[in-house]
Design a protein around this motif. Structure first.
Motif, PDB file in Angstrom:
ATOM      1  N   UNK A 222       0.834  -1.206   0.000  1.00 27.23           N
ATOM      2  CA  UNK A 222       0.000   0.000   0.000  1.00 27.23           C
ATOM      3  C   UNK A 222       0.869   1.257   0.000  1.00 27.23           C
ATOM      4  N   UNK A 223       1.891   1.256   0.845  1.00 32.21           N
ATOM      5  CA  UNK A 223       2.797   2.413   0.907  1.00 32.21           C
ATOM      6  C   UNK A 223       3.535   2.575  -0.414  1.00 32.21           C
ATOM      7  N   UNK A 224       4.060   1.481  -0.952  1.00 29.69           N
ATOM      8  CA  UNK A 224       4.802   1.538  -2.216  1.00 29.69           C
ATOM      9  C   UNK A 224       3.942   2.143  -3.323  1.00 29.69           C
ATOM     10  N   UNK A 225       2.702   1.675  -3.419  1.00 30.22           N
ATOM     11  CA  UNK A 225       1.801   2.162  -4.461  1.00 30.22           C
ATOM     12  C   UNK A 225       1.466   3.638  -4.256  1.00 30.22           C
ATOM     13  N   UNK A 226       1.236   4.030  -3.014  1.00 32.61           N
ATOM     14  CA  UNK A 226       0.925   5.435  -2.733  1.00 32.61           C
ATOM     15  C   UNK A 226       2.096   6.338  -3.091  1.00 32.61           C
TER      16      UNK A 226
END
Length: 291
Positions: A222-226
């Motif tokens: 989730x963090x990577x995508x954000x």
């Protein structure tokens, strides 16, 4: 003299309560039913925590949600009109997910006939939950700046819509399948056991990103995508929402700050019931509105 603009939203975005107060945003609540006679109104006579605890305690009883009625939208318009507002901008959950937009539009059309000096613009967010909240907070900021009349503001909001991001992960797909909202995440159905799917709302429907085998990897993805999607953190509204998993939400906030080198606000709130009914306890997401 420029007319004041009032902001009205449905509760699907579940904006932090302090933001509602700060920007004088009027929220119109969805209804919740757990299968009995009693109807609840989101954030009014049932809190988010109570809602998810009840889901957790009664896993076989999937709650149902229903839209705010025309009369409830009309009441919100009347309240803002009585406060002196003549221009109102309304945002709702995406049309592909709910008919809240249609209900708000019917109310707006009827209200405008009886109040010809009022101008009501209804915009569907094309998303929900954390992405909807991020968009609505961005709108509140634009209204506060006071640099746009209503028509200009609505045009700007529509320009923002394609870039709004709603990333999320659920602990299990059981609730999404039971509620008929599985969408593109159906690709994961053969792997229901021991996966933590990461998805996004795109065009009002669920689109899978990747299934992972543990919660920590889901949070990191989730963090990577954000981070990949945020061009300039200082210009973005970032929201993190969760359903009874505050520690995981705090982890996302910490990771986002470190990865983005960002000390500005990251807004934290529960996932609203209209989405939580289909995602269940443990759902978590990141919403972004930039521009």
């Amino acid at each position: 003299m420029q007319r004041k603009i009032a902001q009205i939203v449905d509760s699907a975005g579940s904006i932090p309560r302090e933001i509602l107060k700060k920007y004088h945003i009027r929220e119109v609540a969805f209804h919740i039913n757990f299968g009995g006679q009693q109807q609840y109104r989101e954030h009014i006579n049932i809190s988010s925590q109570e809602f998810y605890l009840r889901m957790k305690d009664q896993p076989d009883r999937i709650p149902k949600t229903s839209i705010p009625g025309v009369a409830e939208w009309t009441q919100a318009f009347e309240e803002k009109y009585a406060e002196g507002y003549r221009d109102l901008i309304v945002t709702t959950i995406g049309k592909a997910l709910s008919s809240s937009f249609q209900s708000a539009t019917m109310a707006a059309n009827a209200f405008s006939k009886g109040h010809p000096d009022a101008k009501i613009e209804v915009v569907e967010s094309n998303t929900c939950a954390c992405g909807q909240a991020a968009l609505e907070i961005k709108i509140a900021q634009l209204i506060e700046q006071g640099q746009m009349v209503t028509g200009e503001l609505v045009k700007r909001v529509r320009e923002l819509l394609p870039g709004v991001v709603s990333l999320f992960s659920v602990n299990e797909l059981t609730y999404m399948r039971a509620g008929g909202r599985i969408g593109g995440a159906a690709a994961f159905l053969g792997k229901l056991i021991n996966i933590k799917p990461v998805c996004e709302f795109w065009g009002g429907v669920v689109r899978p990103i990747k299934p992972v085998r543990c919660r920590k990897k889901a949070l990191q993805l989730l963090v990577d995508e954000a981070v990949k999607r945020i061009k300039q953190a200082e210009e973005a509204v970032i929201c993190v929402q969760h359903a009874l998993c505050e520690e995981d939400a705090d982890y996302l906030v910490t990771q986002l700050r470190e990865r983005l080198n960002f000390n500005g606000p990251i807004y934290l709130s529960p996932v609203g019931a209209v989405i939580g009914a289909h995602s269940g306890p443990g759902a978590i997401g990141i919403g972004i509105a930039e521009g």
